[in-house]
Design a protein around this motif. Structure first.
Motif, PDB file in Angstrom:
ATOM      1  N   ASN A 180      10.955  64.161  42.120  1.00  0.00           N
ATOM      2  CA  ASN A 180      10.699  64.570  40.737  1.00  0.00           C
ATOM      3  C   ASN A 180       9.509  65.532  40.751  1.00  0.00           C
ATOM      4  O   ASN A 180       8.367  65.156  40.484  1.00  0.00           O
ATOM      5  CB  ASN A 180      10.388  63.352  39.865  1.00  0.00           C
ATOM      6  CG  ASN A 180      11.568  62.414  39.768  1.00  0.00           C
ATOM      7  OD1 ASN A 180      12.643  62.694  40.270  1.00  0.00           O
ATOM      8  ND2 ASN A 180      11.372  61.290  39.115  1.00  0.00           N
ATOM      9  N   ASP A 181       9.819  66.753  41.103  1.00  0.00           N
ATOM     10  CA  ASP A 181       8.779  67.750  41.343  1.00  0.00           C
ATOM     11  C   ASP A 181       9.188  69.058  40.671  1.00  0.00           C
ATOM     12  O   ASP A 181      10.359  69.444  40.690  1.00  0.00           O
ATOM     13  CB  ASP A 181       8.619  67.951  42.857  1.00  0.00           C
ATOM     14  CG  ASP A 181       7.426  68.824  43.197  1.00  0.00           C
ATOM     15  OD1 ASP A 181       7.482  70.030  42.891  1.00  0.00           O
ATOM     16  OD2 ASP A 181       6.472  68.318  43.788  1.00  0.00           O
ATOM     17  N   GLN A 182       8.195  69.740  40.095  1.00  0.00           N
ATOM     18  CA  GLN A 182       8.481  70.973  39.360  1.00  0.00           C
ATOM     19  C   GLN A 182       9.029  72.082  40.252  1.00  0.00           C
ATOM     20  O   GLN A 182       9.578  73.071  39.758  1.00  0.00           O
ATOM     21  CB  GLN A 182       7.201  71.468  38.664  1.00  0.00           C
ATOM     22  CG  GLN A 182       6.713  70.556  37.557  1.00  0.00           C
ATOM     23  CD  GLN A 182       7.734  70.407  36.435  1.00  0.00           C
ATOM     24  OE1 GLN A 182       8.433  71.357  36.081  1.00  0.00           O
ATOM     25  NE2 GLN A 182       7.833  69.207  35.889  1.00  0.00           N
ATOM     26  N   TRP A 199      11.531  71.789  41.948  1.00  0.00           N
ATOM     27  CA  TRP A 199      12.982  71.601  41.896  1.00  0.00           C
ATOM     28  C   TRP A 199      13.465  71.617  40.454  1.00  0.00           C
ATOM     29  O   TRP A 199      12.754  71.141  39.562  1.00  0.00           O
ATOM     30  CB  TRP A 199      13.363  70.262  42.515  1.00  0.00           C
ATOM     31  CG  TRP A 199      13.094  70.140  43.980  1.00  0.00           C
ATOM     32  CD1 TRP A 199      11.911  69.838  44.576  1.00  0.00           C
ATOM     33  CD2 TRP A 199      14.035  70.334  45.032  1.00  0.00           C
ATOM     34  NE1 TRP A 199      12.040  69.822  45.938  1.00  0.00           N
ATOM     35  CE2 TRP A 199      13.343  70.116  46.253  1.00  0.00           C
ATOM     36  CE3 TRP A 199      15.400  70.650  45.079  1.00  0.00           C
ATOM     37  CZ2 TRP A 199      13.960  70.218  47.487  1.00  0.00           C
ATOM     38  CZ3 TRP A 199      16.025  70.746  46.303  1.00  0.00           C
ATOM     39  CH2 TRP A 199      15.305  70.539  47.492  1.00  0.00           C
ATOM     40  N   PRO A 200      14.671  72.126  40.213  1.00  0.00           N
ATOM     41  CA  PRO A 200      15.229  72.030  38.861  1.00  0.00           C
ATOM     42  C   PRO A 200      15.318  70.552  38.438  1.00  0.00           C
ATOM     43  O   PRO A 200      15.686  69.698  39.246  1.00  0.00           O
ATOM     44  CB  PRO A 200      16.631  72.647  39.015  1.00  0.00           C
ATOM     45  CG  PRO A 200      16.536  73.512  40.225  1.00  0.00           C
ATOM     46  CD  PRO A 200      15.573  72.831  41.140  1.00  0.00           C
ATOM     47  N   GLU A 201      14.951  70.272  37.218  1.00  0.00           N
ATOM     48  CA  GLU A 201      14.926  68.879  36.744  1.00  0.00           C
ATOM     49  C   GLU A 201      16.281  68.196  36.878  1.00  0.00           C
ATOM     50  O   GLU A 201      16.374  66.989  37.108  1.00  0.00           O
ATOM     51  CB  GLU A 201      14.456  68.846  35.291  1.00  0.00           C
ATOM     52  CG  GLU A 201      14.189  67.445  34.772  1.00  0.00           C
ATOM     53  CD  GLU A 201      13.543  67.453  33.399  1.00  0.00           C
ATOM     54  OE1 GLU A 201      13.474  66.374  32.778  1.00  0.00           O
ATOM     55  OE2 GLU A 201      13.103  68.537  32.950  1.00  0.00           O
ATOM     56  N   LYS A 202      17.341  68.984  36.781  1.00  0.00           N
ATOM     57  CA  LYS A 202      18.690  68.428  36.891  1.00  0.00           C
ATOM     58  C   LYS A 202      18.956  67.820  38.270  1.00  0.00           C
ATOM     59  O   LYS A 202      19.846  66.981  38.436  1.00  0.00           O
ATOM     60  CB  LYS A 202      19.717  69.527  36.597  1.00  0.00           C
ATOM     61  CG  LYS A 202      21.145  69.032  36.402  1.00  0.00           C
ATOM     62  CD  LYS A 202      22.051  70.172  35.981  1.00  0.00           C
ATOM     63  CE  LYS A 202      23.470  69.666  35.703  1.00  0.00           C
ATOM     64  NZ  LYS A 202      24.368  70.764  35.277  1.00  0.00           N
ATOM     65  N   TRP A 223      16.529  66.229  40.133  1.00  0.00           N
ATOM     66  CA  TRP A 223      15.606  65.141  40.456  1.00  0.00           C
ATOM     67  C   TRP A 223      16.392  63.860  40.756  1.00  0.00           C
ATOM     68  O   TRP A 223      17.294  63.468  39.996  1.00  0.00           O
ATOM     69  CB  TRP A 223      14.644  64.897  39.303  1.00  0.00           C
ATOM     70  CG  TRP A 223      13.630  66.002  39.117  1.00  0.00           C
ATOM     71  CD1 TRP A 223      13.512  67.156  39.841  1.00  0.00           C
ATOM     72  CD2 TRP A 223      12.602  66.055  38.114  1.00  0.00           C
ATOM     73  NE1 TRP A 223      12.488  67.928  39.372  1.00  0.00           N
ATOM     74  CE2 TRP A 223      11.895  67.285  38.310  1.00  0.00           C
ATOM     75  CE3 TRP A 223      12.215  65.212  37.091  1.00  0.00           C
ATOM     76  CZ2 TRP A 223      10.823  67.655  37.502  1.00  0.00           C
ATOM     77  CZ3 TRP A 223      11.139  65.574  36.279  1.00  0.00           C
ATOM     78  CH2 TRP A 223      10.449  66.790  36.484  1.00  0.00           C
TER      79      TRP A 223
END
Length: 211
Positions: free
Chosen positions: A40-42, A44-47, A49
């Motif tokens: 859960n890291d910015q 990466w795209p939130e989709k 996570w």
């Protein structure tokens, strides 16, 4: 249109490819550990996570190895330079490198044969191992190599790093023999002289005189 996904397989494939390409951008390679999960890291795209990228990528490669990829997937993968055909060789090389790292981390003498416990998994976050090895099911892989003849054309190279194809009792016997020889040297026991070892004797930890 109400936002329905009409082609679920294509949507899943698109998500997988997106994950692979982001990984490549962040780490510079396609060597994704099997247990890698998108954080859960910015970056990466939130989709993505929580997405089990390593597991999905392995499934994709296995399909490619058996020619089970749909044509549009095969073409897309080729277009973006995602390696699939070399998966088997890449895994064999990764196992070889992991075996060498295992020897170092376990302080196994270069001349001794060894094997790996079936349950052993390369620990995540352990800097003694290359990041690409984190999560590798090394014990299971070694078991398949020794008993199922996986990577048969690599067996000589596995032997060259010390992996034993003998049974467990033979390996233990070799270690005991090496320990007896070290005991004689450390206790200054003359060649040919009989000796006995106290029942409670244990090889001391962090003693450079012992392997």
């Amino acid at each position: 249109q109400m936002g329905f996904i009409w082609d679920v397989p294509k949507e899943r494939f698109t998500l997988l490819v997106k994950g692979i390409m982001v990984y490549h951008k962040l780490y510079g390679d396609f060597v994704i550990p099997e247990r890698f999960v998108v954080p859960n890291d910015q970056a990466w795209p939130e989709k993505l996570w929580g997405y089990k990228l390593g597991e999905r990528y392995e499934t994709l490669r296995n399909k490619a190895a058996t020619a089970a990829l749909p044509p549009y997937q095969a073409q897309f993968v080729k277009k973006h330079g995602i390696p699939l055909d070399s998966y088997r060789d890449m895994m064999a090389e990764r196992i070889l490198a992991a075996l060498q790292a295992y020897k170092l981390s376990m302080n196994i003498h270069p001349g001794l044969k060894f094997t790996v416990a079936q349950s052993f998994v390369v620990p995540d976050g352990d800097t003694r191992w290359d990041r690409s090895m984190w999560g590798l099911l090394l014990g299971a892989a070694v078991g398949n190599i020794r008993y199922r003849n996986d990577y048969l054309d690599y067996h000589e190279r596995f032997r060259s790093v010390g992996l034993s194809f003998d049974n467990q009792y033979e390996i233990k016997a070799e270690r005991v023999l090496a320990a007896l020889q070290a005991y004689k040297l450390n206790m200054n026991i003359a060649s040919g002289q009989e000796f006995a070892i106290p029942v409670k004797f244990r090889v001391p930890e962090k003693d450079a005189r012992w392997d």
